[in-house]
Design an enzyme around this catalytic site. Sequence first.
Site, PDB file in Angstrom:
ATOM      1  N   GLU A  62       0.806  -1.212   0.000  1.00 57.70           N
ATOM      2  CA  GLU A  62       0.000   0.000   0.000  1.00 57.70           C
ATOM      3  C   GLU A  62       0.843   1.267   0.000  1.00 57.70           C
ATOM      4  O   GLU A  62       0.561   2.219  -0.728  1.00 57.70           O
ATOM      5  CB  GLU A  62      -0.959   0.019   1.200  1.00 57.70           C
ATOM      6  CG  GLU A  62      -2.133  -0.951   1.095  1.00 57.70           C
ATOM      7  CD  GLU A  62      -1.803  -2.352   1.567  1.00 57.70           C
ATOM      8  OE1 GLU A  62      -0.650  -2.585   2.009  1.00 57.70           O
ATOM      9  OE2 GLU A  62      -2.703  -3.217   1.516  1.00 57.70           O
ATOM     10  N   HIS A 131      -9.728  -4.141  10.963  1.00 56.53           N
ATOM     11  CA  HIS A 131     -10.289  -4.062   9.606  1.00 56.53           C
ATOM     12  C   HIS A 131     -11.510  -3.153   9.467  1.00 56.53           C
ATOM     13  O   HIS A 131     -12.138  -3.135   8.427  1.00 56.53           O
ATOM     14  CB  HIS A 131     -10.693  -5.464   9.138  1.00 56.53           C
ATOM     15  CG  HIS A 131      -9.560  -6.256   8.563  1.00 56.53           C
ATOM     16  ND1 HIS A 131      -8.336  -6.357   9.182  1.00 56.53           N
ATOM     17  CD2 HIS A 131      -9.462  -6.986   7.419  1.00 56.53           C
ATOM     18  CE1 HIS A 131      -7.548  -7.131   8.446  1.00 56.53           C
ATOM     19  NE2 HIS A 131      -8.205  -7.530   7.376  1.00 56.53           N
TER      20      HIS A 131
HETATM   21  C1  LIG Z   1      -2.171  -4.340   4.669  1.00 52.23           C
HETATM   22  C2  LIG Z   1      -3.181  -5.276   4.127  1.00 52.23           C
HETATM   23  N1  LIG Z   1      -3.509  -5.203   2.821  1.00 52.23           N
HETATM   24  C3  LIG Z   1      -4.425  -6.043   2.307  1.00 52.23           C
HETATM   25  C4  LIG Z   1      -5.034  -6.980   3.092  1.00 52.23           C
HETATM   26  C5  LIG Z   1      -6.097  -7.888   2.522  1.00 52.23           C
HETATM   27  N2  LIG Z   1      -5.556  -9.234   2.395  1.00 52.23           N
HETATM   28  C6  LIG Z   1      -5.772 -10.133   3.365  1.00 52.23           C
HETATM   29  S1  LIG Z   1      -5.000 -11.549   3.065  1.00 52.23           S
HETATM   30  C7  LIG Z   1      -4.394 -11.030   1.607  1.00 52.23           C
HETATM   31  C8  LIG Z   1      -3.556 -11.950   0.801  1.00 52.23           C
HETATM   32  C9  LIG Z   1      -2.342 -12.403   1.524  1.00 52.23           C
HETATM   33  O1  LIG Z   1      -1.758 -13.485   0.898  1.00 52.23           O
HETATM   34  P1  LIG Z   1      -0.524 -14.263   1.481  1.00 52.23           P
HETATM   35  O2  LIG Z   1       0.372 -13.319   2.216  1.00 52.23           O
HETATM   36  O3  LIG Z   1       0.090 -15.031   0.379  1.00 52.23           O
HETATM   37  O4  LIG Z   1      -1.130 -15.244   2.580  1.00 52.23           O
HETATM   38  P2  LIG Z   1      -2.135 -16.453   2.372  1.00 52.23           P
HETATM   39  O5  LIG Z   1      -3.493 -15.867   2.395  1.00 52.23           O
HETATM   40  O6  LIG Z   1      -1.816 -17.110   1.080  1.00 52.23           O
HETATM   41  O7  LIG Z   1      -1.928 -17.329   3.546  1.00 52.23           O
HETATM   42  C10 LIG Z   1      -4.802  -9.718   1.368  1.00 52.23           C
HETATM   43  C11 LIG Z   1      -4.484  -8.949   0.154  1.00 52.23           C
HETATM   44  C12 LIG Z   1      -4.686  -7.007   4.458  1.00 52.23           C
HETATM   45  N3  LIG Z   1      -5.262  -7.860   5.317  1.00 52.23           N
HETATM   46  N4  LIG Z   1      -3.753  -6.166   4.938  1.00 52.23           N
END
Ligand SMILES: Cc1ncc(C[n+]2csc(CCOP(=O)(O)OP(=O)(O)O)c2C)c(N)n1
Lengths: 329, 338
Positions: A62, A131
């Site tokens: 971000e 959130h």
């Molecule tokens: C700062 C922030 N940006 C966006 C999100 C929304 N978000 C939650 S999980 C996610 C994907 C994360 O993927 P990864 O790190 O690969 O973990 P996985 O879900 O595969 O375990 C996103 C974009 C968030 N929670 N926090």
Amino acid sequence: MTMREITYRQALNEALAEELERDPNVFLMGEEVAQYNGAYKISQGLLDRFGPSRIIDTPISENGFAGMGIGAAMVGLRPIVEFMTFSFSLVAFDQVVNNAPNMLTMSGGQFNVPITFRGPNGPAHQIGATHMHATEPLYANFPGLKICTPATPRDAKGLLKTAIRDDNPVLVLEAELLYSSKGLVEPEGHELLIPLGQAEIKRQGSDVTIICYAQTVPMALAAAEALEEEEISAEVLDLRSIKPLDMEAILNSVAKTHRVVIAEQDRPYCGIGSELCYRIQKEIFDELDAPIARVAQEDVAMPYNERLEKAVLPSAAKIVTAVKKVCYA
Amino acid sequence: MSQPELRDEVEMLSLMLLIRRFEERASQQYQAQKIGGFCHLYIGQEAVVIGAIAATRHDDYLITAYRDHAHALGRGTSANACMAEMFGKATGCSRGLGGSMHYFDKANHMYGGHAIVGAHIPLAAGMAFASKYRGEDRVTLCFFGDGAINQGAFHEAFNLAALYKLPVIFICENNLYAMGTSVERSTSLKQIVDRAEGYEMPGFVADGMNFRDVRDKLTEVIDAIRKDPHPAFVEIRTYRYRGHSMSDPASYRTKEQLEKYRMDDPITRLRAQLTREGKLSNEQFDAMDKAAKETALASVKFAEESAELPLEELYNYTYVGADGATLARAMSTDAPPL
Ligand SMILES: Cc1ncc(C[n+]2csc(CCOP(=O)(O)OP(=O)(O)O)c2C)c(N)n1
Ligand SMILES: [Mg+2]
């Protein structure tokens, strides 16, 4: 002109599409906005229509992509940056509050930053303390930012289009819980532009003014309806923009009703209502027949538990209680 | 304390089974709307956390992101406390205040459950700093997804940990996707492990579908950290069988890809290894699986029957101290009677 009934989500989608169509300098960037069509499907179909050079998926960075947007704006593009939610904009807080709005002053007027930051903001349902931030009082404290908070599909479309055309950084704080709500909007192709800083009376009334915005608008309308049965006539004033603020509309309404309840979706301490109270009493103290009441969140971190969450959040019932208090009913 | 004996593999398999059966139940309860908000399932990735648990001591610090059910269960948080948390009950591991994404269990050295992507990685550096500061030989285990490696917090924490030689092992659970974004679409590197190089940190890769590979690689790395504090980075390649969260249909992946990983299931693999070596009979496995299913089912009953936190306690968790609740209440404008 026949109005159509569309969702808030579709209204935002139309605003984006129309502005992308109108101005080749406009592009949309954010997490999951392109191939996934948006985490909340606001950008549905835009990748297909405008292609990957204008609808851009970013990594989870971000701070990085907010800054990129500001840089691109400094040299002539008109970025729309989507935050998956404004809670995640806090990771980019420095960019949004330091780089975007200060540039004009720091450069002695040489660089303006025509950028739109948009995404859902404020309470959602059971997603916990990190959130569900209502970020409007945070951002409102920074000169140079403009902030709008649409509550209806029509306002969503008209305000977003205006925001994209504004030459200053504008935050469009959308209401996730209202994305699927419906309302009447002018037909496609009709140029719907709603000025920033213009409130709207969503319901006429004579006994009390309920000042609200975003998610608290439908609550205030529901409260007004319930109050009608008790013969209290509530006027519902939707701010639509937090900054600039339509003081004239507020004062006109208060001069008519003499009683005020502020229904805000943020927390109370240094919240939006604090500022409103100050300005109202400063301008028309003599018109007030009762102290102003506020309905806001409780000053606690958001609990996951549903019942506790409900206790924290504003509601139509809480607004009714507050109205009765100021009406001594 | 020195490195423990390798934990019994059959016991580790039973933990993996517990995680899977627990989450299958959770998924069902989510669909029945007993669980709200976001809920991210770990199914398919069990060997990652259990391999790590097998390679570490119980008093090593553990911190992770929001896909955290397995980390708590692996650490010894009861299925009851985990299920009750998702039900929002006072008997939950975070009293029903945190929900699925925010499991905390101090007694089991589980330091969360964190839902802002990347934000907990600096915390891990801080925890490792504290153990080094106090002269302990604890290691901090910090889990995060492939999506987190592009956050500023990740990079800043990596540099800090390397600069101060902090005893922390950064574990990237690379399940190929961050929501709908594949690693190739999010990251400029050919392989994630190469991030370590930029920080002069040792980097390793492990096969997350293979319990033994995870355990053995981590055992080696952790041994080295205990002897001489420093950070390390391990990319563990794995796969989540389900969507990102309960609401994601995961249409960005192919059936073939999912099937390929299912064929390589970590539970099936460890079971086969143990069976082949004569360490596990089919009857034993069935009994373990049955026990896991029963524990999961019982946790639902426990959660259902548990009480919620009383409304009067709403203000009790904002500030500590005798006047904490009074303070939180006072800061709420016109705090209504609850
Ligand atoms: C700062 C922030 N940006 C966006 C999100 C929304 N978000 C939650 S999980 C996610 C994907 C994360 O993927 P990864 O790190 O690969 O973990 P996985 O879900 O595969 O375990 C996103 C974009 C968030 N929670 N926090
Ligand atoms: Mg991932």
